[in-house]
Design an enzyme around this catalytic site. Structure first.
Site, PDB file in Angstrom:
ATOM      1  N   GLU A   1       6.191   7.862   4.957  1.00  0.00           N
ATOM      2  CA  GLU A   1       5.331   8.450   4.073  1.00  0.00           C
ATOM      3  C   GLU A   1       3.904   8.830   4.887  1.00  0.00           C
ATOM      4  O   GLU A   1       3.767   8.100   5.740  1.00  0.00           O
ATOM      5  CB  GLU A   1       4.657   7.207   3.152  1.00  0.00           C
TER       6      GLU A   1
ATOM      7  N   ASP B   1       9.026  -7.138  -5.273  1.00  0.00           N
ATOM      8  CA  ASP B   1       8.615  -7.702  -4.031  1.00  0.00           C
ATOM      9  C   ASP B   1       8.847  -9.250  -4.249  1.00  0.00           C
ATOM     10  O   ASP B   1       8.901  -9.671  -5.247  1.00  0.00           O
ATOM     11  CB  ASP B   1       7.173  -7.382  -4.025  1.00  0.00           C
TER      12      ASP B   1
ATOM     13  N   CYS C   1      -1.926   1.693  10.303  1.00  0.00           N
ATOM     14  CA  CYS C   1      -0.746   2.456  11.097  1.00  0.00           C
ATOM     15  C   CYS C   1      -1.178   3.022  12.422  1.00  0.00           C
ATOM     16  O   CYS C   1      -0.156   2.758  13.673  1.00  0.00           O
ATOM     17  CB  CYS C   1      -0.707   3.732  10.026  1.00  0.00           C
ATOM     18  N   PHE C   2      -2.320   3.432  12.908  1.00  0.00           N
ATOM     19  CA  PHE C   2      -2.688   4.326  13.941  1.00  0.00           C
ATOM     20  C   PHE C   2      -2.267   3.186  15.087  1.00  0.00           C
ATOM     21  O   PHE C   2      -1.460   3.725  16.145  1.00  0.00           O
ATOM     22  CB  PHE C   2      -4.097   4.443  14.150  1.00  0.00           C
TER      23      PHE C   2
ATOM     24  N   TYR D   1       0.805  -1.296   0.065  1.00  0.00           N
ATOM     25  CA  TYR D   1      -0.104  -0.077   0.002  1.00  0.00           C
ATOM     26  C   TYR D   1       0.764   1.083  -0.227  1.00  0.00           C
ATOM     27  O   TYR D   1       0.262   2.110  -0.434  1.00  0.00           O
ATOM     28  CB  TYR D   1      -1.119   0.065   1.254  1.00  0.00           C
TER      29      TYR D   1
HETATM   30  C1  UDX Z   1      -3.190   7.370   8.488  1.00  0.00           C
HETATM   31  C2  UDX Z   1      -2.742   8.651   8.549  1.00  0.00           C
HETATM   32  O1  UDX Z   1      -4.028   9.657   8.232  1.00  0.00           O
HETATM   33  C3  UDX Z   1      -1.512   8.764   7.505  1.00  0.00           C
HETATM   34  O2  UDX Z   1      -0.929  10.253   7.397  1.00  0.00           O
HETATM   35  C4  UDX Z   1      -0.352   7.734   7.521  1.00  0.00           C
HETATM   36  O3  UDX Z   1       0.445   7.886   6.588  1.00  0.00           O
HETATM   37  C5  UDX Z   1      -1.132   6.564   7.613  1.00  0.00           C
HETATM   38  O4  UDX Z   1      -2.136   6.188   8.817  1.00  0.00           O
HETATM   39  P1  UDX Z   1      -4.881   5.719   7.135  1.00  0.00           P
HETATM   40  O5  UDX Z   1      -4.806   4.911   8.400  1.00  0.00           O
HETATM   41  O6  UDX Z   1      -4.694   5.223   5.613  1.00  0.00           O
HETATM   42  O7  UDX Z   1      -3.662   6.962   7.375  1.00  0.00           O
HETATM   43  O8  UDX Z   1      -6.301   6.490   6.928  1.00  0.00           O
HETATM   44  P2  UDX Z   1      -6.901   7.715   7.786  1.00  0.00           P
HETATM   45  O9  UDX Z   1      -7.775   8.659   6.905  1.00  0.00           O
HETATM   46  O10 UDX Z   1      -6.118   8.471   8.838  1.00  0.00           O
HETATM   47  O11 UDX Z   1      -7.992   6.968   8.892  1.00  0.00           O
HETATM   48  C6  UDX Z   1      -7.637   6.169  10.038  1.00  0.00           C
HETATM   49  C7  UDX Z   1      -9.028   5.587  10.484  1.00  0.00           C
HETATM   50  O12 UDX Z   1      -9.432   6.602  11.364  1.00  0.00           O
HETATM   51  C8  UDX Z   1      -9.894   5.207   9.575  1.00  0.00           C
HETATM   52  O13 UDX Z   1     -10.479   3.930  10.205  1.00  0.00           O
HETATM   53  C9  UDX Z   1     -11.023   6.233   9.767  1.00  0.00           C
HETATM   54  O14 UDX Z   1     -12.295   5.786   9.319  1.00  0.00           O
HETATM   55  C10 UDX Z   1     -10.911   6.720  11.226  1.00  0.00           C
HETATM   56  N1  UDX Z   1     -11.266   8.077  11.262  1.00  0.00           N
HETATM   57  C11 UDX Z   1     -10.660   9.116  10.838  1.00  0.00           C
HETATM   58  C12 UDX Z   1     -12.249   8.479  12.386  1.00  0.00           C
HETATM   59  O15 UDX Z   1     -12.791   7.447  12.816  1.00  0.00           O
HETATM   60  N2  UDX Z   1     -12.556   9.859  12.512  1.00  0.00           N
HETATM   61  C13 UDX Z   1     -12.002  10.852  11.914  1.00  0.00           C
HETATM   62  O16 UDX Z   1     -12.435  11.953  11.926  1.00  0.00           O
HETATM   63  C14 UDX Z   1     -10.938  10.437  10.792  1.00  0.00           C
HETATM   64  P1  ADP Z   2       2.603  -1.564   3.604  1.00  0.00           P
HETATM   65  O1  ADP Z   2       1.193  -1.271   3.967  1.00  0.00           O
HETATM   66  O2  ADP Z   2       3.613  -0.836   4.634  1.00  0.00           O
HETATM   67  O3  ADP Z   2       2.863  -1.114   2.246  1.00  0.00           O
HETATM   68  P2  ADP Z   2       2.367  -4.187   2.805  1.00  0.00           P
HETATM   69  O4  ADP Z   2       2.305  -5.412   3.786  1.00  0.00           O
HETATM   70  O5  ADP Z   2       1.242  -3.788   1.968  1.00  0.00           O
HETATM   71  O6  ADP Z   2       2.907  -2.962   4.006  1.00  0.00           O
HETATM   72  O7  ADP Z   2       3.665  -4.407   1.714  1.00  0.00           O
HETATM   73  C1  ADP Z   2       4.810  -4.745   2.190  1.00  0.00           C
HETATM   74  C2  ADP Z   2       5.405  -5.759   1.070  1.00  0.00           C
HETATM   75  O8  ADP Z   2       6.858  -5.794   1.229  1.00  0.00           O
HETATM   76  C3  ADP Z   2       4.852  -7.094   0.981  1.00  0.00           C
HETATM   77  O9  ADP Z   2       4.358  -7.325  -0.642  1.00  0.00           O
HETATM   78  C4  ADP Z   2       5.806  -8.290   1.019  1.00  0.00           C
HETATM   79  O10 ADP Z   2       5.935  -9.192   0.163  1.00  0.00           O
HETATM   80  C5  ADP Z   2       7.138  -7.363   0.881  1.00  0.00           C
HETATM   81  N1  ADP Z   2       8.513  -7.735   1.408  1.00  0.00           N
HETATM   82  C6  ADP Z   2       8.673  -8.068   2.848  1.00  0.00           C
HETATM   83  N2  ADP Z   2       9.912  -8.543   2.777  1.00  0.00           N
HETATM   84  C7  ADP Z   2      10.516  -8.479   1.709  1.00  0.00           C
HETATM   85  C8  ADP Z   2      11.811  -8.760   1.021  1.00  0.00           C
HETATM   86  N3  ADP Z   2      12.726  -9.284   2.061  1.00  0.00           N
HETATM   87  N4  ADP Z   2      12.054  -8.748  -0.232  1.00  0.00           N
HETATM   88  C9  ADP Z   2      11.235  -8.209  -0.886  1.00  0.00           C
HETATM   89  N5  ADP Z   2      10.050  -7.918  -0.555  1.00  0.00           N
HETATM   90  C10 ADP Z   2       9.434  -8.050   0.644  1.00  0.00           C
END
Ligand code: UDX
Ligand code: ADP
Length: 452
Positions: free
Chosen positions: A156, A32, A271-272, A10
């Site tokens: 990121e 990958d 992430c969170f 992602y």
């Molecule tokens: C987050 C950060 O925003 C981003 O900067 C970082 O790089 C990765 O983590 P993401 O998790 O993709 O991004 O989505 P985000 O829009 O932040 O939403 C996270 C969660 O919070 C979702 O489940 C969303 O529905 C929820 N949310 C967000 C709420 O419940 N209320 C809000 O007001 C905003």
């Molecule tokens: P993110 O949301 O952080 O991008 P993902 O799980 O979606 O995380 O993606 C991470 C990717 O990294 C996976 O597709 C996984 O196969 C790949 N990966 C992990 N370790 C290695 C490695 N040693 N060499 C190549 N690809 C890798």
């Protein structure tokens, strides 16, 4: 210039597609070890759903954007290597449930040290605990060939569902590096990559640790706002205040601002929770238990909110949902993504199944097998959990509907038609506050929102 990104997920996929689009003179290859994933990136059906991404990939793929399983070859030919592999929370040993599992990062660092034929800039893109760059540097500098590597941190900040817009127009790009002549030179090289489309004043440079820590802190602050408003939602329900009205009123204060004040069934996403737990672990490791407890409470409040939603359904349906049909609308952690990591829907479905409800899930983008395996575990089935492909069919005979993801299509459903097919009293629980409760009540529903 050649860029190689290890990890086609992602983060790696969309970010590299944008660099390729905006910097046509740079050749970008995303590698990958997962061949299925790479094949999907090379096909018409990309492995992740993200509005606008298909277009970006189509414009650059085959010109200066490539997806490959040749990890070694692309490491060797690259000038800059982005590391965007996954860093899940540890599920074993020291730091279980809190610390990040760095084995993928470490194995990548070892591979680079082993196969690189010349100097490279290594860019940490995955969210990592503070001081991970140090680990990478140590592994790289232990190579026997005397090759010099520069390590940068470039977290990121894109959010899923809006990744393309976030990448085109980021609030800021953060680049951390060592404040040595070699470090400064590496920072400048990466700044120049982003300067192809990002205004220079939005490109911030810091030392390595500030950059790594800023990513964790940004996510912790955003999640903290959601947990804060969610805590108030419980109070609103008890007092008769309306959480949207409170959120709107406080958000007008320019010191608070209007964003991330939307109360919900609970935040999800990769992430969170992970980043806050990382921060908690970091604080504990540095002997700061009070700071750790402060941030941990953000996650605890989120757990409470998810549980509270499921409990409310059970309580409202006369304290039993056993053998009742409950439709869960939405399974992704937010709209416009097919990502289900840490989605509140998982907890809600599990809690309802524990109460022996018959749960029917509908999501426009998440495949059925994923809904089942996320909820029950890989290979496990339960006759009480099914997945529907049509909302109206799903809702026929249902005792209650729970909206868990805020997909736009749920706002325009024909609720009068749905109501007609449900046993009475018919219940609806809007976990995202996207529906007009007054209209639903006028139809005959017993309708509930969050913090209403
Ligand atoms: C987050 C950060 O925003 C981003 O900067 C970082 O790089 C990765 O983590 P993401 O998790 O993709 O991004 O989505 P985000 O829009 O932040 O939403 C996270 C969660 O919070 C979702 O489940 C969303 O529905 C929820 N949310 C967000 C709420 O419940 N209320 C809000 O007001 C905003
Ligand atoms: P993110 O949301 O952080 O991008 P993902 O799980 O979606 O995380 O993606 C991470 C990717 O990294 C996976 O597709 C996984 O196969 C790949 N990966 C992990 N370790 C290695 C490695 N040693 N060499 C190549 N690809 C890798």
């Amino acid at each position: 210039m050649k860029i190689c990104c290890i990890g086609a997920g992602y983060v790696g996929g969309p970010t590299m597609a944008m660099i390729a689009l905006k910097a046509p003179s740079i050749q970008v290859t995303v590698v990958d070890m997962n061949a299925t994933r790479i094949a999907a990136w090379n096909s018409d059906t990309l492995p992740i759903y993200e509005p606008g991404l298909d277009d970006v990939v189509k414009q650059a793929r085959g010109k200066n954007l490539f997806f490959s399983t040749d990890v070694v070859g692309n490491i060797q030919s690259a000038d800059i290597i982005f590391v965007a592999v996954n860093t899940p929370t540890k599920t074993y040993g020291v730091g279980t449930g809190l610390a990040a599992d760095l084995r993928y990062i470490e194995s990548v660092a070892r591979m680079i040290a082993e196969v690189a034929g010349g100097p490279k800039i290594i860019v940490e893109k995955s969210t990592v605990p503070v001081k991970t760059a140090e680990t990478i540097k140590e592994i790289l500098s232990a190579n026997t060939k005397g090759i010099k590597f520069a390590v940068l941190s470039n977290p990121e900040f894109l959010a899923e569902g809006t990744a393309v817009a976030d990448l085109i127009n980021p609030d800021r790009v953060l680049i951390g590096g060592e404040r040595t002549p070699e470090g400064e030179a590496a920072i400048k090289t990466l700044v120049d990559v982003y300067a192809n489309w990002v205004p220079r004043e939005r490109i911030i440079t810091t030392n390595l640790w500030s950059s790594e820590l800023s990513k964790l802190v940004a996510n912790a602050f955003l999640a903290q706002r959601i947990s804060s408003i969610n805590s108030i939602s419980a109070l609103c329900e008890a007092t008769g205040a309306d959480v949207d009205e409170v959120g709107n009123a406080i958000g007008k204060d320019s010191r608070i601002g209007p964003k991330f004040l939307k109360s919900s069934v609970g935040f999800g996403g990769s992430c969170f929770q992970k980043d806050i737990l990382n921060l908690v672990y970091l604080c504990q490791s540095f002997g700061l238990p009070e700071v750790a407890a402060y941030w941990e409470s953000v996650v605890l409040m989120n757990d409470y909110q998810k549980k509270r939603f499921a409990n409310k359904i059970v309580r409202t349906l006369f304290n039993t949902v056993a053998d009742k049909k409950i439709v869960v609308l939405g399974f992704a952690f937010k709209k416009d993504t097919n990502d289900t990591r840490e989605s509140a829907a998982i907890n809600v479905c599990r809690d309802l199944l524990t109460e022996h409800a018959n749960v029917v899930v509908y999501d426009p983008k998440v495949p059925a097998h994923e809904i089942i395996s996320d909820t029950l575990g890989k290979g496990v089935t339960n006759a009480r959990l099914t997945v529907a492909t049509n909302v109206y069919e799903a809702c026929k005979g249902a005792h209650a509907i729970a909206v868990v993801t805020e997909w736009d299509e749920f706002k325009t459903l024909d609720f009068a038609k749905i109501y007609a097919g449900m046993p009475k009293p018919a219940f609806i629980f809007d976990g995202r506050n996207i529906l007009d409760l007054a209209k639903l009540t006028a139809i005959g529903f017993r309708a509930f929102g969050i913090g209403k």
